[in-house]
Design an enzyme around this catalytic site. Structure first.
Site, mmCIF file in Angstrom:
data_model
loop_
_atom_site.group_PDB
_atom_site.id
_atom_site.type_symbol
_atom_site.label_atom_id
_atom_site.label_comp_id
_atom_site.label_asym_id
_atom_site.label_seq_id
_atom_site.Cartn_x
_atom_site.Cartn_y
_atom_site.Cartn_z
ATOM 1 N N TYR A 116 -2.044 -4.544 6.187
ATOM 2 C CA TYR A 116 -1.184 -3.798 6.895
ATOM 3 C C TYR A 116 -0.993 -5.554 7.349
ATOM 4 O O TYR A 116 -1.845 -6.509 9.155
ATOM 5 C CB TYR A 116 -1.582 -3.503 8.525
ATOM 6 C CG TYR A 116 -0.196 -3.543 9.415
ATOM 7 C CD1 TYR A 116 0.191 -3.129 8.918
ATOM 8 C CD2 TYR A 116 -1.049 -2.873 10.777
ATOM 9 C CE1 TYR A 116 1.323 -3.632 10.368
ATOM 10 C CE2 TYR A 116 -0.043 -3.327 12.243
ATOM 11 C CZ TYR A 116 1.391 -3.030 11.217
ATOM 12 O OH TYR A 116 2.167 -3.382 12.889
ATOM 13 N N ASP A 156 2.033 -3.048 4.185
ATOM 14 C CA ASP A 156 2.814 -3.721 5.221
ATOM 15 C C ASP A 156 2.742 -5.308 4.657
ATOM 16 O O ASP A 156 2.049 -5.319 5.870
ATOM 17 C CB ASP A 156 3.212 -2.714 5.360
ATOM 18 C CG ASP A 156 4.659 -3.429 7.339
ATOM 19 O OD1 ASP A 156 5.404 -4.223 7.131
ATOM 20 O OD2 ASP A 156 3.896 -2.462 8.050
ATOM 21 N N HIS A 253 8.388 4.409 8.173
ATOM 22 C CA HIS A 253 8.009 3.860 6.549
ATOM 23 C C HIS A 253 7.883 4.881 5.599
ATOM 24 O O HIS A 253 7.259 6.396 6.134
ATOM 25 C CB HIS A 253 6.385 3.151 6.607
ATOM 26 C CG HIS A 253 7.191 1.977 7.192
ATOM 27 N ND1 HIS A 253 6.836 -0.002 6.221
ATOM 28 C CD2 HIS A 253 7.086 1.803 8.496
ATOM 29 C CE1 HIS A 253 6.881 -0.335 7.472
ATOM 30 N NE2 HIS A 253 6.447 -0.079 9.066
#
Length: 262
Positions: A116, A156, A253
């Protein structure tokens, strides 16, 4: 003569925007129906003791967690049907390793890196932190490659790479997540020998993985492609598919998938 044994592995990555929140929206049912070989989650926003028991120990899976030190923030989780040979929760740089952004699991054929990456939108300090994290990560992956490892990198990235990856490029070119300096790092990353697997199979516009909750952007598909599966060039021939699961709800998402053959 013996044939070559080919095994297909299905990997999914998803920024769930809170593992407890997504669990209230049917995540467990989705997980048990989808049955990926490996599932990487980002932004779990929970300490290990706060994770629902059924998601701490999922039948048929080995689970690995790296929560942030700060409660209710960041954090990553990896589930795998195969037990990892080793797992690591940091890249060895203290200022990056306490935010729960990195989880490495080593398997026989490749190393899986679940990330992340930081968001740079909270001000200049965070943009600087994000870019420093990007550079430290590239050094880290290059060292792994130099040792002869194949890498599957997912998560991400918090940056859309090209105008095709964002619904409104012009309006967002000074917004973190689509600033030239962030996008240039992705260029550098790919030039260094990594592959954006989705674009191996799909060169269409309007393929997004994140939509703002605030503006009901998903209904209109006004989105950004922020979530990626990368592999190193040497492993590219093992990739058989890379796709976006835009019909799966539960977060701002959607999940993305990768199929590889070993």
């Amino acid at each position: 003569m013996g044939g070559v044994f080919i095994r297909e592995i299905n990997l999914i990555s998803w920024n769930v925007n809170g593992i407890r929140a997504v669990d209230r929206k049917g995540f467990s049912d989705w997980f048990s129906k989808t049955k990926p070989d490996m599932l990487c989650l980002q932004e779990i926003k929970a300490q290990v003791e706060q994770i629902p028991k059924r998601l701490k120990h999922v039948e048929g899976y080995h689970s690995y967690f790296n929560p942030a030190e700060r409660k209710g923030y960041s954090g990553v989780a990896t589930y795998s049907t195969s037990k990892a040979n080793e797992s690591y929760t940091g890249i060895g740089i203290d200022k990056f390793d306490h935010e729960g952004r990195f989880l490495r699991t080593d398997f026989d054929d490749f190393i899986l890196l679940n990330l992340y990456w930081p968001n740079g939108g909270m001000g200049d300090d965070r943009l600087k932190y994000k870019l420093e994290f990007y550079d430290a990560f590239l050094d880290y992956t290059n060292n792994l490659r130099d040792e002869g490892n194949n890498l599957v990198i997912c998560g991400d990235l918090n940056t859309a790479h090209k105008p095709i990856d964002i619904a409104r490029p012009k309006e967002n070119e000074n917004v973190s997540g689509f600033m030239p300096i962030e996008r240039e790092w992705i260029d550098k990353f790919l030039v260094d020998g990594y592959v954006d697997t989705f674009r191996m199979f799909n060169d269409k516009p309007e393929q997004y993985t994140w939509w703002s909750y605030r503006t009901r952007a998903r209904d209109r598909n006004v989105g950004w492609r922020l979530d990626y599966f990368f592999v190193n060039e040497e492993f590219k021939s093992n990739v058989v598919d890379s796709y976006i699961m835009s019909d799966v709800m539960g977060s701002d998402h959607c999940p993305i998938g990768l199929k590889i053959e070993l």
